[in-house]
Design a protein around this motif. Structure first.
Motif: not given
Lengths: 478, 486
Positions: B100, B103, B324-327, B329-331, B344, B348, B352
């Protein structure tokens, strides 16, 4: 057995702030996917939310417009569930201390007034949007986070609504009041107003409530009405077949016009609410509330009252004209130019509103309808420059095009003729051509006068001043 | 003496007099890092950018663009790897954020750069700051420079080891339950957790938001006051950052006379079964203070015994939400197995499962459980109430005392692997440090010499909220006494 239905609505409304609830991103609708985003609304590691004060102001305004009590102390909580359109996998919302509580609105159906309680109004952030590929065999979905963090308020009603028709009236009223205070466009098609419904039935006269279902996915007021009607019918027929109603969430399928079970109570989410530690609780200053109250646009009921007092309108006229904010503002612009308040009200209620109803349009759709043009037209009629009949013929052009009515009647030569000599000529002609009618009038059947006047109007292409025509006939047929 | 062994305030003097260049200091520190690679203090060493920044700072010194407002110009600083540094990877010691790259800069990074500090690297830590030994890091444990068979403490073990071992002049860490003070104590440097809200958390990857606070590692108290001058202050981007004037912590640091200063000794911090040598050392420090005229009095913080249990309700609850955001999906890490690609929920699960280590999973489960409906009132809500009681204990104490004095850690550095399989034992490492986080007050750990095995021992001072100036002055006085006598 006779059953009655009990309905409560949960309405989500997007607040029309320029930027999102916890960051500076634009809220503009319809932008290229994932361009209205930043580390904060994307929930990147280490970022923190900061409350947009405008959101708090607008939520308070909405609460005041719905006769709510504004909380002295309010806080945000996290509502937790995993879904790809929710970047943090929790939604910042409000749980036990919402910003507004205990409000009400009075709805009118069949000229009966009914008070609908508002349980609460709370603030929260919107989620993004999943876009599922429609190609068969496609194995991915896309996410657009532009909507993530757009401010919402959720308005929860008491289960005070009994009929689907009432639900629609309530929704319309809610929409109008929120548009009045300019906190949202409340456009259901664009998603700035969304509605979920809780419905149950019970035998008429029974006190305790039946088991409720929650219906989602209704995309227009019409869909709400249809879905509620369907769901009530479904529940009644289930009960009559001795089936048990299960507490569940159901989706409205607008094509098949049925509700479909989505998940039962057992499968319901445990949202694990807890206070949002990244935001400090809000202590609401009474003086700030008073300030917001003072600067808030006038609400429809107060406006109607003022129209009765200041403009001498009937309650009925005042209420109808103030129902929608844009109509009321249009009226106010018109009477600035032509101060015949009653006459302008009549023209709006009859000609303009009828036109809009006929064509299923809102006044905001009529971009070329200018208050000045309409006011001038009404004034031309009231001043006797043109007849009411011609006025009514011209009004459609005034509604549809930006044209000065003075120019229009000049061009068409429609100015009313009040020259007695010229009118007398035509009256004489009509008397000569219709001896039977004249006889009848003389023998006491005065009702025939209308026919004779009509003949004059026809010959004058509607331009003859009807008052003079009448006077001349009465003189000549004595 | 190597340049890497000096304190920041000494080096700043040399730099101003052009007796040394930032490049020389930076090279010296980089050389030390290279030599002591086995300590594993760093996850990322930013050699290129550090040398470039040093050269630029030297140029600015030369052309007179550096003045008194640049407090740490040219000084190498180590940053814990849960503090976001733009365009450099920030891993939190976890596989899930292994690649990660944020930015944006954390508020404290911007402050360091404004003051022309040289960011030398990102330091090792327990995964998502969950641990007291730096052993839960995906990048392997950091070793204690005093004894490489021992852990350096944690979770900010990398920064503590780096500063203690001359692999940095200054260090930044984060402290949620003792993660700065405990490793400072175990490595033998100064570590301070400021008042909650004094330093912005923007850009600090959250573990437990209501407890997390950024603070520093230094070799003496003077450097700590300098570093606090750099990082303290209001930030609009952190709603919990407090908007109040920040005093100059550095000036007048030595002006306080310890005579008459009231120091409370909470009896709950001298528990049965604690390390005998630590107890003796702290008692010796107390005697010395008394001799210098400080007023020493035993006192009580009656709710101390609940602090660890309370912490392990509140911190995991917040962590379960924050993480919870570390799933996938996004990064960050995403499981690429076939199962994950088709479903999906499986994506998840697998992301995790593979991405988090066992301690992080344990705490996510703990927190998820205590926030669940039906348990919330019994656990989380109750914990909040206990937290208020702990806070009130301190409020009462600080009406009477200027500071409270305790050991920082109940034990010296323990062996690698000794407690990693026994979470409860590991959790007790923070028994003396957790309460300050619960109360939101500042705490500092100062070196109090070594035990008979040569392992460092730390003494902790705590003060009332936003009393950092006084706390640092008293710490400075105590540091002088210890230096002379212990």
């Amino acid at each position: 057995m006779e059953y009655e239905s009990v309905i409560g609505l949960e309405v989500h409304v997007q607040l029309n702030t320029k930027s999102k609830i916890f960051c500076n991103c634009s809220t503009q609708f319809g932008r290229t996917p994932n361009t209205n985003v930043c580390p904060v609304c994307m929930g990147l590691p280490g970022v923190l939310p900061v409350l947009n004060k405008e959101v708090l102001n607008k939520a308070v305004m909405a609460g005041l417009a719905l006769n709510c009590t504004i909380a002295d102390f309010s806080k945000f909580d996290r509502k937790q569930y995993f879904y790809p359109d929710l970047p943090k996998n929790y939604q910042v919302s409000q749980y036990d201390l919402p910003i507004c509580i205990k409000g009400y609105v009075d709805i009118k159906t069949n000229s009966q007034s009914k008070r609908i309680g508002i349980t609460r109004v709370h603030m929260e952030e919107d989620a993004g949007k999943l876009i599922h590929s429609e190609k068969p065999g496609s194995d991915f979905s896309l996410v657009d986070y532009n909507r993530t963090g757009v401010p919402l308020i959720e308005i929860v009603s008491e289960p005070d609504l009994s009929l689907p028709e009432e639900a629609v009236v309530y929704l319309n009223l809610l929409r109008n009041r929120l548009r009045y205070v300019a906190v949202s466009e409340c456009n259901m098609e664009e998603g700035s107003l969304r509605c979920d419904a809780n419905i149950s039935i019970r035998p008429k006269g029974q006190k305790e409530l039946g088991t409720k279902t929650e219906v989602k996915n209704m995309n227009s007021f019409k869909a709400v009405e249809k879905a509620l009607k369907y769901e009530i019918k479904r529940q009644i027929s289930a009960v009559e077949k001795k089936e048990r109603i299960v507490q569940e969430t159901r989706l409205w399928d607008s094509e098949k016009e049925v509700t479909i079970s989505m998940r039962s109570k057992e499968e319901a989410h445990d949202y694990r609410y807890f206070p949002e530690p990244d935001l400090v609780p809000m202590v609401i200053d009474r003086q700030v509330i008073e300030g917001i109250k003072k600067n808030m646009p006038e609400l429809p009921d107060l406006k109607a009252e003022r129209y009765v007092k200041e403009f001498g309108l009937t309650h009925d006229d005042a209420e109808i004209i103030t129902f929608e904010k844009e109509m009321a503002l249009f009226y106010e612009e018109c009477v600035k130019i032509h101060r015949n308040y009653k006459s302008v009200a009549n023209w709006l209620r009859s000609e303009v509103m009828q036109y809009l109803n006929r064509n299923n349009k809102a006044i905001t759709d009529m971009k070329d309808l200018k208050p000045a043009n309409l006011a001038k037209l009404i004034k031309l009629v009231d001043d006797g420059i043109i007849t009411g009949k011609i006025g009514k013929e011209l009004v459609i052009e005034i509604i549809e095009k930006d044209i000065d009515p003075a120019v229009l009647i000049e061009k068409k030569g429609l100015k009313q003729v009040s020259d007695e000599g010229a009118i007398e000529k035509i009256v004489d002609e009509v008397i000569k051509e219709n001896p039977d009618a004249v006889e009848k009038f003389k023998s006491g059947k005065t009702g025939i006068l209308g026919f004779l006047v009509g003949q004059v109007m026809k010959k004058s292409q509607g331009k003859a001043n009807p008052a003079i025509v009448n006077k001349l006939f009465e003189q000549k047929m004595k | 003496m190597e340049w890497n062994q000096y304190k920041a305030w000494e080096l700043i003097g040399f730099l101003a007099k052009k007796e040394v260049s930032s490049r020389e200091i930076t090279e010296s520190v980089l050389k030390r890092i290279e030599e002591r690679k086995q300590i594993n203090a760093y996850i990322s060493v930013l050699k290129e950018s550090a040398l470039q920044a040093a050269a630029q700072t030297d140029e600015q010194y030369r052309t007179g663009q550096i003045d008194k407002k640049h407090l740490i110009a040219g000084i190498p600083i180590a940053v814990k790897d849960n503090i976001c540094y733009k365009n450099n990877r920030t891993t939190c010691g976890s596989r899930i954020l292994e690649q990660f790259i944020p930015p944006y800069n954390a508020f404290v990074i911007n402050r360091i750069l404004e003051h022309r500090g040289i960011i030398i690297g990102k330091t090792n830590m327990d995964e998502f700051a969950m641990g007291s030994s730096t052993e839960t890091s995906f990048f392997g444990p950091t070793l204690n420079p005093a004894d490489t068979g021992c852990i350096p403490g944690g979770s900010s073990g990398g920064s503590a080891a780096a500063v203690a071992d001359s692999q940095a002049i200054l260090g930044l860490g984060s402290d949620t339950g003792g993660s700065i003070r405990q490793p400072a104590s175990l490595c033998g440097c100064v570590g301070m957790k400021p008042t909650y809200g004094l330093v912005s958390r923007f850009g600090l990857v959250a573990f437990a938001s209501s407890l997390d606070q950024i603070g520093g590692f230094t070799r003496d108290v003077k450097d700590m006051s300098l570093l606090l001058n750099v990082i303290a202050g209001h930030d609009k981007k952190d709603s919990t950052s407090v908007d109040r004037p920040v005093p100059d912590y550095f000036s007048g640091i030595g002006q306080l006379n310890i005579k008459g200063i009231k120091i409370g000794i909470p009896r709950e911090y001298f528990i049965e079964g604690m390390d005998k040598e630590i107890k003796e050392r702290i008692e010796k420090v107390i005697k010395l203070l008394e001799k210098e005229g400080a007023i020493i009095e035993e006192t009580s913080l009656p709710h101390t015994e609940y602090a660890v249990a309370d912490y392990y309700i509140i911190a995991p609850a917040e962590a379960s939400s924050n993480l919870a955001r570390y799933d996938g999906v996004k990064y960050g890490y995403r499981s690429k197995s076939e199962e994950s690609a088709n479903n999906l929920i499986q994506m998840y699960f697998n992301t995790r499962k593979d991405g988090f280590g066992p301690e992080v999973k344990r705490r996510i489960l703990l927190g998820t459980y205590s926030l669940s409906s039906g348990y919330y009132d019994a656990y989380y809500l109750k914990a909040l109430k206990v937290r208020t009681l702990i806070k009130q204990d301190f409020e009462k104490a600080f009406k009477k005392f200027d500071v409270l004095l305790t050991p920082t850690s109940p034990t010296p550095a323990f062996r690698i692997g000794e407690k990693i399989k026994d979470p409860l034992q590991m959790y007790l490492s923070d028994i003396f440090t957790i309460s300050t986080n619960m109360a939101g007050i500042p705490g500092i750990s100062l070196p109090a010499g070594n035990n008979s095995k040569g392992l460092p021992v730390g003494v902790q001072l705590m003060a009332g909220p936003f009393e950092e100036k006084k706390l640092l002055q008293i710490s400075y006085a105590l540091e002088q006494i210890i230096k002379d006598k212990v």
